[in-house]
Design an enzyme around this catalytic site. Structure first.
Site, PDB file in Angstrom:
ATOM      1  N   HIS A 214     -43.801  12.465  -6.491  1.00  0.00           N
ATOM      2  CA  HIS A 214     -42.728  11.563  -6.935  1.00  0.00           C
ATOM      3  C   HIS A 214     -43.081  10.869  -8.232  1.00  0.00           C
ATOM      4  O   HIS A 214     -42.206  10.518  -9.010  1.00  0.00           O
ATOM      5  CB  HIS A 214     -42.354  10.594  -5.810  1.00  0.00           C
ATOM      6  CG  HIS A 214     -41.537  11.284  -4.771  1.00  0.00           C
ATOM      7  ND1 HIS A 214     -42.103  11.869  -3.677  1.00  0.00           N
ATOM      8  CD2 HIS A 214     -40.217  11.561  -4.728  1.00  0.00           C
ATOM      9  CE1 HIS A 214     -41.156  12.467  -2.975  1.00  0.00           C
ATOM     10  NE2 HIS A 214     -40.003  12.290  -3.582  1.00  0.00           N
ATOM     11  N   ARG A 321     -31.852   8.577  -5.271  1.00  0.00           N
ATOM     12  CA  ARG A 321     -32.983   8.306  -4.384  1.00  0.00           C
ATOM     13  C   ARG A 321     -33.036   6.801  -4.117  1.00  0.00           C
ATOM     14  O   ARG A 321     -33.726   6.056  -4.807  1.00  0.00           O
ATOM     15  CB  ARG A 321     -34.299   8.764  -5.043  1.00  0.00           C
ATOM     16  CG  ARG A 321     -34.448  10.279  -5.159  1.00  0.00           C
ATOM     17  CD  ARG A 321     -35.811  10.631  -5.729  1.00  0.00           C
ATOM     18  NE  ARG A 321     -36.181  12.018  -5.531  1.00  0.00           N
ATOM     19  CZ  ARG A 321     -36.020  12.991  -6.441  1.00  0.00           C
ATOM     20  NH1 ARG A 321     -35.507  12.708  -7.621  1.00  0.00           N
ATOM     21  NH2 ARG A 321     -36.390  14.224  -6.174  1.00  0.00           N
ATOM     22  N   ARG A 358     -28.589   9.010  -1.118  1.00  0.00           N
ATOM     23  CA  ARG A 358     -29.460   9.437  -0.028  1.00  0.00           C
ATOM     24  C   ARG A 358     -30.046   8.207   0.638  1.00  0.00           C
ATOM     25  O   ARG A 358     -30.518   7.294  -0.059  1.00  0.00           O
ATOM     26  CB  ARG A 358     -30.579  10.328  -0.549  1.00  0.00           C
ATOM     27  CG  ARG A 358     -31.475  10.817   0.574  1.00  0.00           C
ATOM     28  CD  ARG A 358     -32.527  11.752   0.087  1.00  0.00           C
ATOM     29  NE  ARG A 358     -33.538  11.058  -0.698  1.00  0.00           N
ATOM     30  CZ  ARG A 358     -34.550  11.677  -1.277  1.00  0.00           C
ATOM     31  NH1 ARG A 358     -34.674  12.983  -1.169  1.00  0.00           N
ATOM     32  NH2 ARG A 358     -35.457  11.001  -1.956  1.00  0.00           N
ATOM     33  N   GLU A 457     -34.844  20.359   3.940  1.00  0.00           N
ATOM     34  CA  GLU A 457     -36.124  20.285   3.241  1.00  0.00           C
ATOM     35  C   GLU A 457     -37.324  20.558   4.138  1.00  0.00           C
ATOM     36  O   GLU A 457     -38.457  20.353   3.738  1.00  0.00           O
ATOM     37  CB  GLU A 457     -36.273  18.961   2.478  1.00  0.00           C
ATOM     38  CG  GLU A 457     -35.938  17.729   3.237  1.00  0.00           C
ATOM     39  CD  GLU A 457     -35.939  16.472   2.355  1.00  0.00           C
ATOM     40  OE1 GLU A 457     -36.369  16.525   1.202  1.00  0.00           O
ATOM     41  OE2 GLU A 457     -35.501  15.430   2.869  1.00  0.00           O
ATOM     42  N   ASN A 480     -38.357  20.609  -3.167  1.00  0.00           N
ATOM     43  CA  ASN A 480     -39.694  20.017  -3.368  1.00  0.00           C
ATOM     44  C   ASN A 480     -40.431  19.941  -2.035  1.00  0.00           C
ATOM     45  O   ASN A 480     -41.598  20.315  -1.921  1.00  0.00           O
ATOM     46  CB  ASN A 480     -39.593  18.606  -3.957  1.00  0.00           C
ATOM     47  CG  ASN A 480     -38.813  18.586  -5.250  1.00  0.00           C
ATOM     48  OD1 ASN A 480     -38.706  19.593  -5.911  1.00  0.00           O
ATOM     49  ND2 ASN A 480     -38.245  17.443  -5.597  1.00  0.00           N
ATOM     50  N   ASP A 481     -39.730  19.437  -1.033  1.00  0.00           N
ATOM     51  CA  ASP A 481     -40.350  19.350   0.287  1.00  0.00           C
ATOM     52  C   ASP A 481     -40.306  20.685   1.011  1.00  0.00           C
ATOM     53  O   ASP A 481     -41.238  21.029   1.747  1.00  0.00           O
ATOM     54  CB  ASP A 481     -39.658  18.271   1.132  1.00  0.00           C
ATOM     55  CG  ASP A 481     -40.196  16.905   0.780  1.00  0.00           C
ATOM     56  OD1 ASP A 481     -41.422  16.759   0.679  1.00  0.00           O
ATOM     57  OD2 ASP A 481     -39.382  15.973   0.567  1.00  0.00           O
ATOM     58  N   ARG A 491     -47.572  18.456  -2.022  1.00  0.00           N
ATOM     59  CA  ARG A 491     -46.963  18.493  -3.353  1.00  0.00           C
ATOM     60  C   ARG A 491     -47.611  17.514  -4.323  1.00  0.00           C
ATOM     61  O   ARG A 491     -47.421  17.606  -5.531  1.00  0.00           O
ATOM     62  CB  ARG A 491     -45.446  18.233  -3.253  1.00  0.00           C
ATOM     63  CG  ARG A 491     -45.102  16.900  -2.651  1.00  0.00           C
ATOM     64  CD  ARG A 491     -43.633  16.809  -2.290  1.00  0.00           C
ATOM     65  NE  ARG A 491     -42.827  16.260  -3.360  1.00  0.00           N
ATOM     66  CZ  ARG A 491     -41.588  15.799  -3.198  1.00  0.00           C
ATOM     67  NH1 ARG A 491     -41.008  15.856  -1.999  1.00  0.00           N
ATOM     68  NH2 ARG A 491     -40.918  15.314  -4.189  1.00  0.00           N
ATOM     69  N   CYS A 528     -31.132  20.155  -4.894  1.00  0.00           N
ATOM     70  CA  CYS A 528     -31.486  18.972  -5.683  1.00  0.00           C
ATOM     71  C   CYS A 528     -32.986  18.826  -5.899  1.00  0.00           C
ATOM     72  O   CYS A 528     -33.452  17.817  -6.406  1.00  0.00           O
ATOM     73  CB  CYS A 528     -30.917  17.711  -5.035  1.00  0.00           C
ATOM     74  SG  CYS A 528     -31.574  17.411  -3.404  1.00  0.00           S
TER      75      CYS A 528
HETATM   76  C1  PEP Z   1     -36.785  17.407  -2.373  1.00  0.00           C
HETATM   77  O1  PEP Z   1     -37.607  17.285  -1.456  1.00  0.00           O
HETATM   78  O2  PEP Z   1     -36.585  18.496  -2.960  1.00  0.00           O
HETATM   79  C2  PEP Z   1     -36.002  16.258  -2.826  1.00  0.00           C
HETATM   80  C3  PEP Z   1     -35.053  16.388  -3.711  1.00  0.00           C
HETATM   81  O3  PEP Z   1     -36.343  15.039  -2.335  1.00  0.00           O
HETATM   82  P1  PEP Z   1     -37.628  14.223  -2.855  1.00  0.00           P
HETATM   83  O4  PEP Z   1     -38.174  14.926  -4.059  1.00  0.00           O
HETATM   84  O5  PEP Z   1     -37.199  12.846  -3.148  1.00  0.00           O
HETATM   85  O6  PEP Z   1     -38.549  14.309  -1.680  1.00  0.00           O
HETATM   86 MG    MG Z   2     -37.593  15.539  -0.240  1.00  0.00          MG
END
Ligand code: PEP
Ligand code: MG
Length: 591
Positions: A214, A321, A358, A457, A480-481, A491, A528
């Protein structure tokens, strides 16, 4: 002598400037420039902070002298002597004055900068006792910083001076003022990074962190060159060194030669020209060559980002977010009214375009720090995070849901739930959304309609997509997750970053499955995660049937350019072949 430090490319572009080393524990210190006519008052502010600490130590010395040796051991008196000596140290005082007078740093920034300089010298000392004095120096710096908190800074009221943008040709290596500054730190939390949104820094480098941590995501949203995972950077670079940050290649060059400076100065100008060219696409609708309309949405962290999203050409916010509203508040959560105002500002900023809010996703690499629910766990990414955190505290969750529902009366809002896995969690969430509406009804407070969606995710969610579609109006794929949990790669951990692969066949299959099922059922699906803003993946995602992408506003025009050049119909068969490949990463990039 020039040397390079390799890390992970996070935010594109080239930054050239002087290094500012910041210890992570001190990043909540304000960094801004003062006006030249504020130099004296800033030095005075520092002096008052220092004097307050000296007075406090004298007071302690007096009370110690009245105690017996049992109550006040000899070491305590010796320690206070050392602290007094450091407070009176000339090198510290004159160094701090230099940063204020010659560089126009605010007092806190000047103090912590000088602390870094002296701490380096302590580190290099042979004598163990003297090396140990670094901790004392840090302690007294903290004390002075705390003492200064009570003394208002003129710079905080005046808008911070922004650096005049200068091309490489204008810069001379012996320049000290008006030179871009590059922040180098061991680590920065997402909240620290957020604090730099309005800051003076032209680039960032950190020792740790993964590409989709993040911290990296916030750095990307700042749209300035950044490199994370650059291992020993904060130890190898010295305060004020000239550095080049190559955010495209993930490299930092320290003490560059004139030839390198010229080469990177050229690259920097090329990048700026390319960005300038892209702005021509601002008003062009995102439609593929074969007429497919593509939705390009923005990911935002703060309500104020909405304005930038509109001017970057976003047709809505695909991911707000909301957890960033919860950060940097020393553990105090925002109440319903504070949240409502935040969401309302984002909705207003989007001028009638939809905003997908979210619900809070804290935990893992986004700790709130002082929250009681925030105790250290061995595997925080697998622990009480996102919707799990919300369901563990229904009163907190209901507060957020009420605030979002109320904000929905001000403009089009979608409600998005992160990290759901179980049917029971879905039902529990839905019941709480209904309850939030009933509570508002009972209080006679107006609220608006919302479409409710879920993030996909976790692999289990992708595999159960049919179940999700029974309950939800839309889905949003959080790659991402999804990558982190499918490949078992943290990550945020740079040591396994080379294994974090968006093109792993397992990841692609889960993404494709989700898109296909939504399309079959006629339900909207968006993506996203960071993949959405990666132009090298746009064609593949189009070929997989994706028609809605949500990304950092700065990426929108580059992705739009890819969309305009693509023939979505022709990409379908190619995407199938890529996914059938054992190692799609080796063959992708151009059909
Ligand atoms: C993701 O996990 O792809 C996502 C968009 O949420 P975050 O990056 O805030 O975990
Ligand atoms: Mg996520």
């Amino acid at each position: 002598m020039t040397f390079s430090i390799h890390g992970l490319a996070v935010a594109r572009g080239i930054a050239i400037g002087r290094a500012v080393l910041v210890a992570s524990s001190r990043v909540d210190v304000a960094h801004y420039f003062i006006e030249p006519n504020q130099v004296d008052s800033e030095i005075e502010r520092l002096r008052s902070g220092r004097d307050a600490v000296v007075t406090e130590i004298h007071r302690l010395q007096t009370s110690i002298s009245q105690m017996g040796p049992k109550e006040a051991p000899h070491e305590l008196a010796a320690l206070l002597d050392v602290h007094l000596m450091l407070l009176n140290d000339d090198e510290l005082a004159s160094g701090v004055r230099h940063w204020i007078r010659d560089r126009l740093y605010n007092a806190e920034w000047a103090l912590t900068t000088q602390l870094e300089v002296i701490a380096r010298q302590f580190d290099e000392m042979e004598d163990e006792y003297l090396r140990g004095r670094k901790a004392d120096l840090e302690q007294i710096t903290e004390k002075v910083l705390r003492a200064m908190k009570g003394v208002a800074s003129p710079g905080l009221v005046a808008p911070s001076r922004t650096l005049r943008k200068r091309s490489q040709q204008d810069l001379l290596l012996d320049d000290t003022v008006d030179v871009p500054l590059i922040l180098v730190a061991h680590d920065l939390s997402p909240a620290d990074m957020l604090q730099f949104k309005q800051s003076v820094f032209a680039g960032f480098v950190t020792d740790v962190g993964g590409k989709t941590s993040h911290t990296a995501i916030v750095a990307r949203s700042l749209d300035i060159p950044a490199v994370v995972g650059a291992r020993l950077s904060s130890q190898l670079v010295r305060q004020d060194d000239w550095v080049i940050v190559d955010g495209d290649a993930g490299v930092m060059l320290v003490d560059p030669s004139p030839i390198l400076l010229a080469e990177y100065g050229f690259k920097q100008r090329q990048g700026e020209l390319e960005r300038g060219r892209l702005t021509r696409l601002l008003r062009t609708p995102a439609v593929t060559m074969d007429g497919q309309k593509i939705e390009l949405l923005a990911n935002i962290e703060l309500p104020e980002d909405a304005i930038g999203a509109v001017s970057a050409g976003a047709v809505g916010v695909g991911l707000f977010r909301s957890e960033f509203l919860f950060m940097g508040r020393r553990g105090r959560l925002p109440n319903e009214e504070e949240q409502y105002q935040g969401y309302r500002r984002a909705i207003e900023g989007m001028q009638g375009l939809p905003v997908t809010i979210r619900t809070v996703d804290v935990g893992a690499d986004k700790p709130l720090g002082e929250s009681p629910q925030d105790s250290a766990h061995l595997n925080p990414a697998l622990g009480l995070r996102a919707i799990r955190w919300s369901l563990a505290d229904p009163a907190m969750f209901l507060t957020q849901l009420r605030a979002i529902l109320r904000a929905a009366a001000q403009g089009p809002v979608n409600l998005l739930i992160p990290m759901l896995v179980h049917g029971s969690e879905i039902r529990h969430t839905m019941a709480l959304i209904d309850r939030a509406r009933v509570e508002l009804d009972n209080r006679g407070i107006a609220y608006g309609p919302v479409k409710v969606g879920a993030m996909i995710e976790v692999p289990a969610a992708a595999l159960m997509v049919k179940l999700f579609l029974k309950y939800f109006d839309f889905l949003s794929i959080g790659t991402n997750d999804l990558i982190q949990y499918t490949l078992a790669i943290d990550r945020a951990d740079e040591s396994v970053a080379h294994l974090y692969d968006p093109l792993h066949p397992a990841v692609l299959r889960l993404v494709a499955l989700t898109i296909a099922e939504c399309r079959a059922q006629g339900k909207p699906v968006s993506l996203c995660g960071e993949m959405a803003g990666d132009v090298s993946l746009t064609r593949l995602l189009l070929g997989m049937g994706l028609r809605s992408f949500s990304m950092h506003p700065a990426q929108i025009l580059a992705v739009k350019q890819e969309v305009l050049r693509a023939d979505a119909g022709k990409l379908t068969a190619w995407a199938q072949q890529v996914m059938a490949d054992d190692e799609p990463g080796l063959r992708i990039l151009r059909p």
